[in-house]
Design an enzyme around this catalytic site. Structure first.
Site, PDB file in Angstrom:
ATOM      1  N   GLY A 144      -9.765   6.679  -7.986  1.00  0.00           N
ATOM      2  CA  GLY A 144     -10.339   5.380  -7.636  1.00  0.00           C
ATOM      3  C   GLY A 144     -10.024   5.049  -6.185  1.00  0.00           C
ATOM      4  O   GLY A 144      -9.295   5.798  -5.514  1.00  0.00           O
ATOM      5  N   LYS A 145     -10.552   3.988  -5.682  1.00  0.00           N
ATOM      6  CA  LYS A 145     -10.258   3.556  -4.311  1.00  0.00           C
ATOM      7  C   LYS A 145     -10.747   2.128  -4.135  1.00  0.00           C
ATOM      8  O   LYS A 145     -11.713   1.718  -4.797  1.00  0.00           O
ATOM      9  CB  LYS A 145     -10.976   4.460  -3.304  1.00  0.00           C
ATOM     10  CG  LYS A 145     -10.376   4.442  -1.923  1.00  0.00           C
ATOM     11  CD  LYS A 145      -9.231   5.428  -1.812  1.00  0.00           C
ATOM     12  CE  LYS A 145      -8.564   5.379  -0.466  1.00  0.00           C
ATOM     13  NZ  LYS A 145      -7.458   6.338  -0.380  1.00  0.00           N
ATOM     14  N   THR A 146     -10.082   1.392  -3.237  1.00  0.00           N
ATOM     15  CA  THR A 146     -10.536   0.043  -2.902  1.00  0.00           C
ATOM     16  C   THR A 146     -10.706  -0.064  -1.398  1.00  0.00           C
ATOM     17  O   THR A 146      -9.898   0.489  -0.647  1.00  0.00           O
ATOM     18  CB  THR A 146      -9.503  -1.006  -3.389  1.00  0.00           C
ATOM     19  OG1 THR A 146      -9.448  -0.949  -4.813  1.00  0.00           O
ATOM     20  CG2 THR A 146      -9.877  -2.416  -2.972  1.00  0.00           C
TER      21      THR A 146
END
Ligand code: NAD
Length: 419
Positions: free
Chosen positions: A105-107
């Site tokens: 995931g990543k933000t």
């Protein structure tokens, strides 16, 4: 080959190439080529100048076959949804290769952190935490620091989440890379940089090079670059060049890393105006005559335009996706040994996993325990990839990708393809 000059396109290209090599079925490729979840939000926190900031955030969970999605929070003025998708895909392969029970995931927070003071940064980070909270969680997605964020920010995220629950602690690990006093783990801040050095030491052994006196050039002097510099120095290597957003420093006899770290601390994290080294423009970085070059800043830095300047024997990819596919082919043709990002900088996510276990079990590991486990993990992952590359006559990047994607595919098959 069409020009591929972004993290997203590089991630897509690397997956397509891997799919072809390992004979991935079409329907599984379709599943892996797109993220499972993409969320976009707009926030308008009130800053100390009386104005509302206008901030976009992007939260992407690429895959959760092997466990909850894991990946850092990038805060820069240019981050885009596309970049976050590419980075989240990279995280899926990295967690798989490192053998930790996470997905990718990543933000992204589209805002330049260097333009605000620490109070306003805290306001923004708390605003993000409040708004994104329902997408974070120990069984869903666990963020960590990345470019533009640090352990202070992770402490504020944790506080914001527990505060909103009316509890002192969060239920399980919502974020890693926290300050130690708030349940963080000793050695997390150093983990990515140390892992970069441990894999470089392993590469030196295979290539018959000596880490003692190895000439190293590092692009980026933030978390990863500065911690790698410290560990390289501890292992006897010589850091002859460092660049960051403010410029480049060069000293063929070796930079005084302890003094440079102190200088950066008192200079808003920047290396500019450091004495005891020649200054140069950061564009000159890739032409530095060194044994090992460490990109530890943004993505897509080693490109078809500058790759021919590189004279190093080893490239240790501290940054995520720092090399475009065109440049990668040239490095390979030129016999330069590349330790790919998903292996080289995987130490951060491995120690995040130890932090996750520590928080779940309410235990506290010592820094020496963490260092030992990190060293063992990085060297065993390096050996797995090296041996596979040797058997298949593949590059380290191809070997890493084949192993990583292969494990995710095995996970998908074990779960079954029904929803
Ligand atoms: P950071 O924000 O702490 O540091 C980034 C550094 O890059 C700063 O020194 C900045 O001045 C420099 N920089 C920016 N643009 C530059 C340019 N054009 N030329 C030279 N230097 C430039 O970020 P970080 O956490 O150290 O992350 C660096 C890279 O490592 C990113 O690609 C990130 O995704 C990757 N990474 C970080 C971690 C982690 O644990 N922090 C883990 C794995 C991978």
């Amino acid at each position: 080959m069409a020009i591929i000059n972004s993290v997203f396109k590089t991630a897509q290209y690397n997956l397509m190439q891997t799919a072809e090599r390992i004979g991935l079925e079409e329907n599984l490729l379709r599943k892996l080529a797109v993220p499972k979840e993409k969320i976009e939000q707009r926030l308008t926190p009130l800053l100390s100048n009386g104005k509302l900031a206008n901030i976009e955030i992007y939260i992407v969970r690429h895959n959760d076959t092997l466990g909850p999605s894991k990946g850092g929070i990038r805060m820069t003025s240019s981050v885009s949804m596309e970049e976050v998708v590419g980075l989240s895909m990279e995280m899926t392969w990295k967690t798989s290769l490192m053998g930790v029970p996470f997905g990718g995931g990543k933000t992204g927070i589209r805002f330049a952190p260097e333009t605000v003071n620490s109070t306003d940064k805290e306001v923004i980070i708390r605003s993000v935490a409040r708004s994104a909270k329902r997408h974070f969680g120990p069984e869903l997605y666990i963020p960590a620091p990345d470019m533009g964020t640090n352990e202070t920010d992770m402490g504020h995220i944790r506080d914001c989440i527990s505060y909103s629950e009316g509890t002192s602690i969060t239920r399980g690990c919502f974020v890693t890379g926290k300050p130690i006093i708030l349940g963080g783990i000793a050695g997390r801040r150093q983990a990515t940089g140390r892992g970069v050095v441990y894999t470089t030491v392993a590469a030196c052994k295979k290539l018959g090079l000596n880490i003692q006196g190895l000439k190293v050039a590092i692009q980026g002097f933030g978390n990863v670059g500065s911690e790698a510099a410290i560990e390289f120095h501890n292992q006897g290597a010589k850091i002859i060049a460092v660049s960051d957003a403010s410029g480049m420093l060069f000293n063929d006899k070796g930079l005084d890393i302890g003094r440079l770290c102190q200088h950066a601390k008192s200079n808003r994290g920047l290396i500019s105006s450091f004495s005891g080294a020649e200054s140069a423009s950061r564009e000159e970085f890739f032409g530095v005559l060194c044994d090992c070059l460490v990109p530890a800043a943004a993505g897509s830095q080693i490109t078809a335009d500058n790759v021919s300047k590189i004279k190093a024997k080893i490239i240790s990819e501290g940054a995520n996706a720092p090399t475009t596919p065109e440049a990668d082919e040239v490095l390979n043709d030129n016999g330069i040994f590349v330790i790919p990002d998903i292996l080289c900088n995987g130490g951060g996510v491995f120690v995040s996993y130890l932090e996750y276990i520590q928080e779940t079990q309410h235990e506290q590991m010592t820094e020496s325990q963490v260092k030992t486990r990190l060293y063992e993990k990085m060297t065993s992952c390096f050996d797995d990839v090296y041996n596979y590359a040797h058997d298949k006559k593949a590059t380290m990047r191809k070997a890493s990708m084949d192993l990583a994607v292969g494990r995710v595919v095995a996970g998908i098959k074990a779960r079954g393809l029904l929803p």
